[in-house]
Design an enzyme around this catalytic site. Structure first.
Site, short mmCIF file in Angstrom:
data_model
loop_
_atom_site.label_atom_id
_atom_site.label_comp_id
_atom_site.label_asym_id
_atom_site.label_seq_id
_atom_site.Cartn_x
_atom_site.Cartn_y
_atom_site.Cartn_z
N ASP A 7 0.75 -1.22 -0.22
CA ASP A 7 -0.03 0.00 -0.12
C ASP A 7 0.90 1.45 0.10
O ASP A 7 0.55 2.29 0.44
CB ASP A 7 -1.05 -0.06 1.17
CG ASP A 7 -1.85 -1.15 1.22
OD1 ASP A 7 -2.37 -1.60 0.07
OD2 ASP A 7 -1.97 -1.79 2.40
N LYS B 101 2.11 2.22 -5.22
CA LYS B 101 2.75 1.64 -6.36
C LYS B 101 1.89 2.04 -7.73
O LYS B 101 2.62 2.31 -8.72
CB LYS B 101 3.22 0.32 -6.26
CG LYS B 101 4.22 -0.23 -5.04
CD LYS B 101 4.37 -1.71 -5.04
CE LYS B 101 3.03 -2.40 -4.31
NZ LYS B 101 2.86 -1.93 -3.10
N GLY C 251 -4.14 -4.32 -4.66
CA GLY C 251 -4.99 -3.28 -5.03
C GLY C 251 -4.28 -2.01 -5.33
O GLY C 251 -3.91 -1.35 -4.54
N HIS C 252 -4.14 -1.64 -6.66
CA HIS C 252 -3.32 -0.58 -7.06
C HIS C 252 -4.18 0.57 -7.45
O HIS C 252 -4.89 0.41 -8.72
CB HIS C 252 -2.27 -0.94 -8.23
CG HIS C 252 -1.21 -2.15 -7.82
ND1 HIS C 252 -0.27 -2.64 -8.60
CD2 HIS C 252 -0.91 -2.58 -6.42
CE1 HIS C 252 0.66 -3.47 -7.75
NE2 HIS C 252 0.10 -3.25 -6.62
N GLN D 172 2.20 -6.05 -3.38
CA GLN D 172 2.81 -6.08 -1.84
C GLN D 172 3.87 -5.20 -1.39
O GLN D 172 4.14 -4.27 -1.95
CB GLN D 172 2.84 -7.34 -1.20
CG GLN D 172 1.47 -8.11 -1.43
CD GLN D 172 0.96 -8.54 -2.85
OE1 GLN D 172 1.66 -9.49 -3.25
NE2 GLN D 172 -0.40 -8.45 -3.19
P1 IMP Z 1 -2.44 -12.89 1.48
O1 IMP Z 1 -1.48 -12.43 0.50
O2 IMP Z 1 -4.07 -12.21 1.08
O3 IMP Z 1 -2.43 -14.29 2.08
O4 IMP Z 1 -2.27 -12.07 2.79
C1 IMP Z 1 -1.29 -12.21 3.71
C2 IMP Z 1 -0.79 -10.86 4.36
O5 IMP Z 1 -0.48 -9.83 3.44
C3 IMP Z 1 -1.86 -10.13 5.09
O6 IMP Z 1 -1.42 -9.47 6.26
C4 IMP Z 1 -2.56 -9.10 4.00
O7 IMP Z 1 -3.28 -7.94 4.64
C5 IMP Z 1 -1.07 -8.74 3.47
N1 IMP Z 1 -1.29 -8.26 2.16
C6 IMP Z 1 -1.37 -9.12 0.88
N2 IMP Z 1 -1.80 -8.36 -0.08
C7 IMP Z 1 -1.43 -6.92 0.31
C8 IMP Z 1 -1.42 -5.72 -0.37
O8 IMP Z 1 -1.44 -5.68 -1.53
N3 IMP Z 1 -1.13 -4.76 0.22
C9 IMP Z 1 -1.12 -4.63 1.78
N4 IMP Z 1 -1.09 -5.79 2.39
C10 IMP Z 1 -1.31 -6.86 1.80
#
Ligand code: IMP
Length: 426
Positions: free
Chosen positions: A14, A17, A41-42, A223
């Site tokens: 977040d 990007k 979520g970009h 991420q």
């Molecule tokens: P997962 O990738 O959905 O399994 O989530 C694993 C961890 O990464 C969790 O704490 C999510 O909130 C975090 N996470 C996954 N994708 C994002 C992202 O795009 N932005 C911020 N946090 C993320």
């Protein structure tokens, strides 16, 4: 020969990007996603529109750019179809400007169900996953059971799908979990039908050929580095390599083809989901950052946890990624804050240490902070016109982290982006 430049997040995701890829995209011929999936979520804002992309690369709004979904991505056909439909009003020639790796792993509906079942079973140790099926899909990839996007054109695709689904249903039966699959499967097969209309290729050839032809490629990370499966705050991480090395495996480009590494960070820190966050603010200042920064997840809408900038963590991720240029986002959020803090060191047994501990929340270390004062609003359009207070903040960070801050973002719109010179080497 041209190089692949990488743009990635240096914190817990977040960082903004989407905005920067969209901003830099006109300088590139190809924009490629190399890991993650619909957990991302970009957010892009331009001409009064706000758009959130989950799986489609952020170069999609620019004419003449080829967007690639690389082999390191996990793609959910249902979400992909929705994203494509949401882009309809923009009249983009998507079939011409978007290609998918035949080796990208496919998220099937039962992957999402497994994600939920696993999280529920973890109770208060839950990761805070986005529940988009990311973890179970990468798990199947490593277990060599996964379906790949290229499989949609194989004659026995339906059988292979059923085999994987039935394997998942057996696992799900062990959990207290109701799975209503009928509607999900209808949507899934409709979406698979639509995916077949796209070019599904060995995109590693395409990207390497583009480099031979002197074309420029931007790899778009998802991420952030502190969520990397190896180096992040494990086990509270995502399931892919979010660092620069992930661009090599996630696109099929060799390390010696990497050029610039743009590291994006917020002027403060946020995190969604569970896991350690040393500089987190649990008081009114955290609430203030969340409100001013509108810190709510672009994918799940969850409120983001907020805290001060953590320099030891930033130094760590700059090192892991070989960052050549830093881009600081959301500096405007801090402009009216009376006392801004930055954690400059970690202390272990009252001694300074520059190494992040194995567990960030083991209670064995404390943080040392320096303070700054908000610099007030600015309408600057040039780097040199930025307020003195913001310049001091930038110089302080640069003095502690071995990379220059070459871009500062002062708001969500494309136009609120201030560069120090020309950041893209042509
Ligand atoms: P997962 O990738 O959905 O399994 O989530 C694993 C961890 O990464 C969790 O704490 C999510 O909130 C975090 N996470 C996954 N994708 C994002 C992202 O795009 N932005 C911020 N946090 C993320």
């Amino acid at each position: 020969m041209a190089a692949v430049d990488i743009l990635l997040g240096l914190q817990w995701g977040d960082e903004g990007k989407g905005k920067i890829v969209d901003f830099l995209a006109p300088k590139y011929d190809v924009v490629a996603r190399f890991q993650g999936g619909p957990n991302a979520g970009h957010t892009l804002e331009f001409d009064g529109h706000k758009h959130v992309l989950h799986q489609i690369p952020s170069g999609i709004f620019h004419e003449g750019i080829l967007n690639v979904i690389g082999n390191g991505v996990v793609l959910d056909p249902i979400t992909f179809k929705k994203e494509i439909e949401e882009l309809a009003p923009f009249n983009l020639d998507l079939k011409r400007h978007l290609v998918i790796s035949n080796k990208a792993q496919m998220i099937i509906p039962t992957h999402r169900m497994l994600d939920k079942a696993y999280e529920i079973a973890k109770g208060d140790k839950k990761i805070g996953s986005t529940l988009r099926g990311i973890g179970p899909t990468y798990q199947d990839k490593a277990a060599r059971k996964g379906l790949r996007i290229g499989d949609v054109n194989e004659p026995d695709f339906d059988d292979r799908y059923k085999q994987l689904r039935d394997f998942h249903l057996e696992i799900l039966a062990r959990y207290d979990f109701e799975a209503d699959l009928e509607e999900e499967e209808r949507l899934f097969f409709e979406a698979v039908e639509m995916i077949r209309e796209f070019d599904i290729l060995s995109t590693e050839y395409l990207i390497n050929q583009a480099l031979v032809e002197g074309k420029s490629v931007l790899a778009e990370g998802a991420q952030g580095s502190l969520l990397d499966v190896d180096f992040g705050s494990y086990p509270y991480v995502t399931s892919s390599n979010t660092i620069a090395a992930g661009a090599c495996t996630g696109l099929g480009v060799a390390p010696n083809k990497i050029g610039e590494v743009y590291g994006i960070f917020k002027a403060y820190c946020t995190r969604v989901g569970s896991g350690p966050f040393p500089t987190e603010l649990h008081d009114a200042s955290g609430e203030e950052l969340r409100k001013i920064g509108n810190e709510f997840g672009a994918t799940t809408g969850r409120p983001r946890r907020c805290g001060w900038l953590d320099l030891p963590a930033l130094r760590y991720t700059v090192m892991l990624n070989g960052v050549t240029q830093l881009f600081m986002m959301k500096a405007d959020v801090l402009e009216d804050i009376d006392e801004i803090k930055i954690a400059h060191s970690y202390l272990k047994n009252n001694e300074l240490t520059d190494e992040l501990p194995l567990y960030l929340d083991n209670g064995e270390f404390s943080l040392s902070f320096d303070s700054f004062k908000g610099w007030g609003g600015t309408k600057a359009t040039e780097f040199d016109q930025l307020p003195e207070g913001l310049h001091s903040y930038i110089k302080y960070i640069e003095s502690k982290v071995s990379a220059p801050i070459n871009l500062v973002s002062l708001g969500p719109d494309r136009t609120q982006t201030i560069m120090k010179g020309d950041i893209v080497a042509q």
